[in-house]
Motif scaffolding. Structure first.
Motif, PDB file in Angstrom:
ATOM      1  N   GLN A   1      46.133  33.730  44.511  1.00  0.00           N
ATOM      2  CA  GLN A   1      46.162  34.954  45.309  1.00  0.00           C
ATOM      3  C   GLN A   1      45.726  36.160  44.482  1.00  0.00           C
ATOM      4  N   LEU A   2      46.145  36.204  43.229  1.00  0.00           N
ATOM      5  CA  LEU A   2      45.741  37.298  42.354  1.00  0.00           C
ATOM      6  C   LEU A   2      44.237  37.266  42.117  1.00  0.00           C
ATOM      7  N   ALA A   3      43.699  36.090  41.866  1.00  0.00           N
ATOM      8  CA  ALA A   3      42.254  35.965  41.676  1.00  0.00           C
ATOM      9  C   ALA A   3      41.498  36.356  42.934  1.00  0.00           C
ATOM     10  N   GLN A   4      42.038  36.015  44.098  1.00  0.00           N
ATOM     11  CA  GLN A   4      41.358  36.341  45.350  1.00  0.00           C
ATOM     12  C   GLN A   4      41.253  37.848  45.545  1.00  0.00           C
ATOM     13  N   ARG A   5      42.277  38.584  45.145  1.00  0.00           N
ATOM     14  CA  ARG A   5      42.199  40.047  45.239  1.00  0.00           C
ATOM     15  C   ARG A   5      41.039  40.580  44.401  1.00  0.00           C
ATOM     16  N   TRP A   6      40.864  40.018  43.197  1.00  0.00           N
ATOM     17  CA  TRP A   6      39.769  40.453  42.331  1.00  0.00           C
ATOM     18  C   TRP A   6      38.410  40.059  42.902  1.00  0.00           C
ATOM     19  N   ARG A   7      38.334  38.911  43.555  1.00  0.00           N
ATOM     20  CA  ARG A   7      37.062  38.508  44.168  1.00  0.00           C
ATOM     21  C   ARG A   7      36.647  39.484  45.259  1.00  0.00           C
ATOM     22  N   HIS A   8      37.631  39.984  46.021  1.00  0.00           N
ATOM     23  CA  HIS A   8      37.326  40.910  47.100  1.00  0.00           C
ATOM     24  C   HIS A   8      37.022  42.311  46.596  1.00  0.00           C
ATOM     25  N   ASP A   9      37.600  42.666  45.458  1.00  0.00           N
ATOM     26  CA  ASP A   9      37.366  43.991  44.862  1.00  0.00           C
ATOM     27  C   ASP A   9      37.216  43.811  43.362  1.00  0.00           C
ATOM     28  N   PRO A  10      35.992  43.471  42.882  1.00  0.00           N
ATOM     29  CA  PRO A  10      35.820  43.088  41.474  1.00  0.00           C
ATOM     30  C   PRO A  10      35.875  44.245  40.483  1.00  0.00           C
ATOM     31  N   ALA A  11      36.057  45.474  40.947  1.00  0.00           N
ATOM     32  CA  ALA A  11      36.182  46.605  40.026  1.00  0.00           C
ATOM     33  C   ALA A  11      37.342  47.484  40.487  1.00  0.00           C
ATOM     34  N   PRO A  12      38.567  46.982  40.387  1.00  0.00           N
ATOM     35  CA  PRO A  12      39.683  47.677  41.026  1.00  0.00           C
ATOM     36  C   PRO A  12      40.190  48.908  40.292  1.00  0.00           C
TER      37      PRO A  12
ATOM     38  N   TRP B   1      48.430  45.172  41.701  1.00  0.00           N
ATOM     39  CA  TRP B   1      48.300  43.774  42.152  1.00  0.00           C
ATOM     40  C   TRP B   1      49.186  42.851  41.308  1.00  0.00           C
ATOM     41  N   GLU B   2      49.197  43.079  40.004  1.00  0.00           N
ATOM     42  CA  GLU B   2      50.013  42.241  39.128  1.00  0.00           C
ATOM     43  C   GLU B   2      51.499  42.429  39.444  1.00  0.00           C
ATOM     44  N   LYS B   3      51.911  43.662  39.689  1.00  0.00           N
ATOM     45  CA  LYS B   3      53.322  43.920  40.026  1.00  0.00           C
ATOM     46  C   LYS B   3      53.695  43.227  41.334  1.00  0.00           C
ATOM     47  N   GLN B   4      52.803  43.266  42.311  1.00  0.00           N
ATOM     48  CA  GLN B   4      53.077  42.599  43.580  1.00  0.00           C
ATOM     49  C   GLN B   4      53.241  41.092  43.377  1.00  0.00           C
ATOM     50  N   ALA B   5      52.382  40.516  42.541  1.00  0.00           N
ATOM     51  CA  ALA B   5      52.467  39.077  42.270  1.00  0.00           C
ATOM     52  C   ALA B   5      53.773  38.735  41.560  1.00  0.00           C
TER      53      ALA B   5
ATOM     54  N   LEU C   1      51.946  37.756  34.919  1.00  0.00           N
ATOM     55  CA  LEU C   1      50.876  37.296  35.800  1.00  0.00           C
ATOM     56  C   LEU C   1      49.795  38.349  35.669  1.00  0.00           C
ATOM     57  N   THR C   2      48.651  37.973  35.160  1.00  0.00           N
ATOM     58  CA  THR C   2      47.660  38.978  34.804  1.00  0.00           C
ATOM     59  C   THR C   2      46.263  38.397  34.855  1.00  0.00           C
ATOM     60  N   VAL C   3      45.280  39.280  34.934  1.00  0.00           N
ATOM     61  CA  VAL C   3      43.867  38.889  34.877  1.00  0.00           C
ATOM     62  C   VAL C   3      43.270  39.463  33.602  1.00  0.00           C
ATOM     63  N   ARG C   4      42.579  38.613  32.854  1.00  0.00           N
ATOM     64  CA  ARG C   4      41.970  39.027  31.591  1.00  0.00           C
ATOM     65  C   ARG C   4      40.531  38.506  31.503  1.00  0.00           C
ATOM     66  N   ARG C   5      39.802  39.047  30.540  1.00  0.00           N
ATOM     67  CA  ARG C   5      38.461  38.549  30.231  1.00  0.00           C
ATOM     68  C   ARG C   5      38.575  37.187  29.545  1.00  0.00           C
ATOM     69  N   ARG C   6      37.755  36.242  29.967  1.00  0.00           N
ATOM     70  CA  ARG C   6      37.776  34.934  29.315  1.00  0.00           C
ATOM     71  C   ARG C   6      37.387  35.039  27.836  1.00  0.00           C
ATOM     72  N   ALA C   7      36.506  35.953  27.507  1.00  0.00           N
ATOM     73  CA  ALA C   7      35.936  35.997  26.159  1.00  0.00           C
ATOM     74  C   ALA C   7      36.977  36.296  25.098  1.00  0.00           C
ATOM     75  N   ASP C   8      37.932  37.202  25.399  1.00  0.00           N
ATOM     76  CA  ASP C   8      38.869  37.631  24.356  1.00  0.00           C
ATOM     77  C   ASP C   8      40.266  37.945  24.879  1.00  0.00           C
ATOM     78  N   LEU C   9      40.511  37.700  26.163  1.00  0.00           N
ATOM     79  CA  LEU C   9      41.805  37.927  26.804  1.00  0.00           C
ATOM     80  C   LEU C   9      42.228  39.394  26.820  1.00  0.00           C
TER      81      LEU C   9
ATOM     82  N   LEU D   1      43.829  30.189  35.842  1.00  0.00           N
ATOM     83  CA  LEU D   1      42.761  29.898  36.794  1.00  0.00           C
ATOM     84  C   LEU D   1      41.544  30.737  36.412  1.00  0.00           C
ATOM     85  N   GLU D   2      40.464  30.068  35.998  1.00  0.00           N
ATOM     86  CA  GLU D   2      39.215  30.765  35.736  1.00  0.00           C
ATOM     87  C   GLU D   2      38.546  31.105  37.061  1.00  0.00           C
TER      88      GLU D   2
END
Length: 284
Positions: free
Chosen positions: A208-219, A227-231, A245-253, A282-283
């Motif tokens: 669900q967190l990833a889906q939010r980013w897919r819909h708005d990739p520059a939040p 979004w993280e607080k809601q999750a 529960l967080t979203v990070r860059r794959r390259a360096d987190l 989840l990538e």
């Protein structure tokens, strides 16, 4: 399958080979581990798995003594998967004296997320992996396969190999999941029946967190934090105790910037359900 208990026996067993393919584990093997062994087989001229419950990566209040040890089942699974050599040292074999020399990974990578909630964890991981590499791959180099489920650990090991110029290729294996989506883990055996049914909520929260980013990739930072607080609140409302529960860059987190688009990101989470702490990612 040959079982080597000492470093000397292991080196004797590996002497005829030039490029081992290595899968380090702590035992209590499941289908995800076995998939890593099968993935490793074509990558070298001998397939080696280790089983060692590493005291250095457990905090004083964690489950070192009770960590599940399933020797007979592990051996049967490894033999069925085509493992050639099982390295299963006793603690006195791998640490014949107190391990005062330790590997301290870059704190910019290792002190966040898992490292923040489990201080010293990646020092213990890096130290034992370096020592296992010296035992299994030290003479010739080779390949080591690590699962993506321990995403931050995989990154720490990759950076360690790069910075020490080790002649080792690190290969990532995909996370294996149960039919309902729960990531396979040796600690899943701690879950009661109702907890096991609830445990899939962690992977669902990441989706669900990833889906939010897919819909708005520059939040923006404030929206991403909301979004993280809601999750986190949603998991808490179900009886979980989430660490992150967080979203990070794959390259360096590190935290994503506005120019980071889906395809370069990973959602990561860790939370306690009852007495069991689960992690997943989840990538996307």
């Amino acid at each position: 399958m040959l079982i080597a208990r000492s470093v000397a026996d292991l080196r004797q067993a590996l002497a005829p080979y030039r490029r081992p393919a290595f899968v380090p584990t702590m035992g209590n093997l499941h289908d995800g581990h076995i998939a890593l062994v099968r993935q490793a087989r074509p990558l070298g001229d001998v397939t080696v798995t280790s089983i060692f419950v590493n005291r250095l990566q457990f905090l004083p209040h964690e489950d070192f003594d009770s960590y599940p040890r399933t020797w007979e089942s592990d051996c049967a699974q490894l033999q069925g998967a085509g493992c050639d050599v099982l390295f299963a040292p006793r603690e006195a074999d791998l640490y014949p004296e107190p391990q005062t020399f330790k590997v301290h990974p870059d704190p910019r990578l290792a002190d966040m997320l898992e490292g923040h909630f489990r201080p010293g964890f990646f020092v213990g991981v890096s130290t034992v992996v370096m020592k296992l590499f010296a035992c299994v791959l030290g003479a010739t180099g080779g390949t080591a396969v690590f699962g993506k489920k321990d995403y931050q650990q995989l990154m720490v090991i990759r950076h360690m190999v790069q910075q020490f110029a080790l002649p080792i290729e690190i290969v990532a294996g995909e996370t294996h999941r149960a039919a309902d989506g729960l990531a396979l883990s040796s600690r899943n055996c701690y879950l009661g029946l109702q907890e096991r049914q609830e445990a899939v909520a962690l992977s669902q929260a990441l989706q669900q967190l990833a889906q939010r980013w897919r819909h708005d990739p520059a939040p923006g930072a404030e929206q991403a934090a909301a979004w993280e607080k809601q999750a986190l609140d949603a998991l808490r409302s179900r009886g979980w105790q989430p660490d992150y529960l967080t979203v990070r860059r794959r390259a360096d987190l590190t935290a994503p910037s506005p120019q980071d688009m889906p395809g370069a990101l990973v959602a990561l989470g860790a939370a306690r359900l009852g007495a069991t702490r689960l992690i997943d990612n989840l990538e996307f």
